[in-house]
Scaffold this active site. Sequence first.
Site, PDB file in Angstrom:
ATOM      1  N   ASP A   1      -5.100  -4.789   5.352  1.00 43.89           N
ATOM      2  CA  ASP A   1      -5.424  -5.656   4.218  1.00 43.89           C
ATOM      3  C   ASP A   1      -4.280  -6.655   4.000  1.00 43.89           C
ATOM      4  O   ASP A   1      -3.110  -6.283   4.087  1.00 43.89           O
ATOM      5  CB  ASP A   1      -5.640  -4.795   2.967  1.00 43.89           C
ATOM      6  CG  ASP A   1      -6.268  -5.569   1.823  1.00 43.89           C
ATOM      7  OD1 ASP A   1      -6.876  -6.639   2.076  1.00 43.89           O
ATOM      8  OD2 ASP A   1      -6.156  -5.108   0.669  1.00 43.89           O
TER       9      ASP A   1
ATOM     10  N   SER B   1       0.850  -1.189   0.000  1.00 43.66           N
ATOM     11  CA  SER B   1       0.000   0.000   0.000  1.00 43.66           C
ATOM     12  C   SER B   1       0.888   1.243   0.000  1.00 43.66           C
ATOM     13  O   SER B   1       1.740   1.367  -0.880  1.00 43.66           O
ATOM     14  CB  SER B   1      -0.953  -0.061   1.197  1.00 43.66           C
ATOM     15  OG  SER B   1      -1.910   0.941   1.124  1.00 43.66           O
TER      16      SER B   1
ATOM     17  N   HIS C   1      -2.619  -0.733  -3.447  1.00 40.97           N
ATOM     18  CA  HIS C   1      -3.752   0.184  -3.279  1.00 40.97           C
ATOM     19  C   HIS C   1      -3.451   1.487  -3.995  1.00 40.97           C
ATOM     20  O   HIS C   1      -2.525   2.201  -3.606  1.00 40.97           O
ATOM     21  CB  HIS C   1      -4.003   0.478  -1.794  1.00 40.97           C
ATOM     22  CG  HIS C   1      -4.347  -0.755  -1.010  1.00 40.97           C
ATOM     23  ND1 HIS C   1      -4.009  -0.913   0.307  1.00 40.97           N
ATOM     24  CD2 HIS C   1      -5.005  -1.889  -1.361  1.00 40.97           C
ATOM     25  CE1 HIS C   1      -4.451  -2.086   0.742  1.00 40.97           C
ATOM     26  NE2 HIS C   1      -5.046  -2.707  -0.259  1.00 40.97           N
TER      27      HIS C   1
END
Lengths: 284, 201
Positions: free
Chosen positions: B146, B26, B53
Amino acid sequence: MLEKPILDPYETEDLEIRLFLEAVKEYYGYDFTHYARASLRRRILGHKEVEGVDSVSQLVPLLFEDPHFFDRFLHTMSITVTSMFRNTDVFLFLRETVLPKLSTYPFINIWHAGCATGEEAYAMAILLEEEGLLNRSNIYATDYNKDALSVASKAIYPLDNMKEYTENYIKSGGRGNFIDYYQARYDSVKFSSRLSDHITFVQHNLMNDQVFTQAHLVLCRNVLIYFDQNLQNRVLDLLQESLVSRGFLVIGDRETLDFSSSSNAFETFSQSNRVYRKLAFAKT
Amino acid sequence: MQRHEGESAPRSVVNRLGKIVAIGVSSGGFRALERILIEIPSSFPHSILIVQHIAIDAGGYMVEYLNSCSALEIGFVDAGAVICCGHVYFAPPGYHLLAEREGTLSLSIDPPVNFSIPSVDVLFESVARAFGERVIGVILTGANADGAKGLSLIKKNRGTAIVQDPSVSDAKQMPTHALESTDVDHVFSLEEIAAYLVNLK
């Protein structure tokens, strides 16, 4: 002594899923067996949680005994992320390059296949309005899910989404004020009847229904990603048949005709925007 | 390209794929990925799937740049693509990326998972199911949770779990959550992760 199963837990789960889908197909006539497997499995396992049962097998009795079960399952199967002017580049391209070609027709038929809750159908109507074509256009927006269609035909959406949609509208070449297309009330908005008057929402199942209109433009975005290659071929054949000669097909920005048997009926009109054009002598 | 039908992958398909390296990353991901991917030679006999992401309207700049400075073929996934070794497949912005047992890749616009689309958990779960012990799951820098659940599933399916050392990560949360959820095989710096992949048989 009892025999032990020869399948591992995942194979067992796959078998349960196959049996459940077979029951759905036989009992309700909805055939999900040609859906892409990984996302289908995620949805069915997600629905298992919704129903609060421990295994996919336990969904089968519900199918027969709970009259509301199948509606809930269809709801799970049809939830997707949808918005207005998603992929602003594509809508800018439609506005600047595709609509001018369509403007040569006296009357424009657009089929929006798999419209879900309808956001993109309204986006398309706004595009047509601003390019001066809405008065002679009809958008047929179809989906297999009647709950989604009922949301779509009400034209009511959460106010919270309008900030994102307004930004998308501007990026996709919007010529007016987005706020002029809807009326806000409390925490929702209703889109103008000026737009919805030119949209017909119809229940239609790409899996087994037939062609129902001759379209100059077909939008079928992010529907094929859920299907396996066989079903993609069937659906693309259907879309191709419904297009007039030299009609346009728009698919999702990460979908491709490359693996499909229908690809030789189309020429690529814009690779980056995934816009295809039906060949004049395509076999139908 | 030939696609494979049927319920289980023929052995030849699985062999052709080599190992499947699934990476979740991310914030801070661009530099981390650059440092890893730049080290890997074009002869790399495995495939790399990446969920990073990024915003839905993020352009392809990062992927184009990485492709230009790496020996590997790097790009966003088109639905239905066949996994080939020496390729790096990025989840496109706004889509979940999933692997099918036949060795192809699928996309979905299902709702976000862990507020993320694409989601690392969605990718990891699908590769764990599809490829079991051939999977190497890697969690890099990131400021959310996540991937933690997905990494434990990779491990449960006899895959290999690697986490970037949180003490040298730009953002520590994602590696830390992964370490809490999973008894990982390796806690590595970026250099060690690159070396591990280069030597992967």
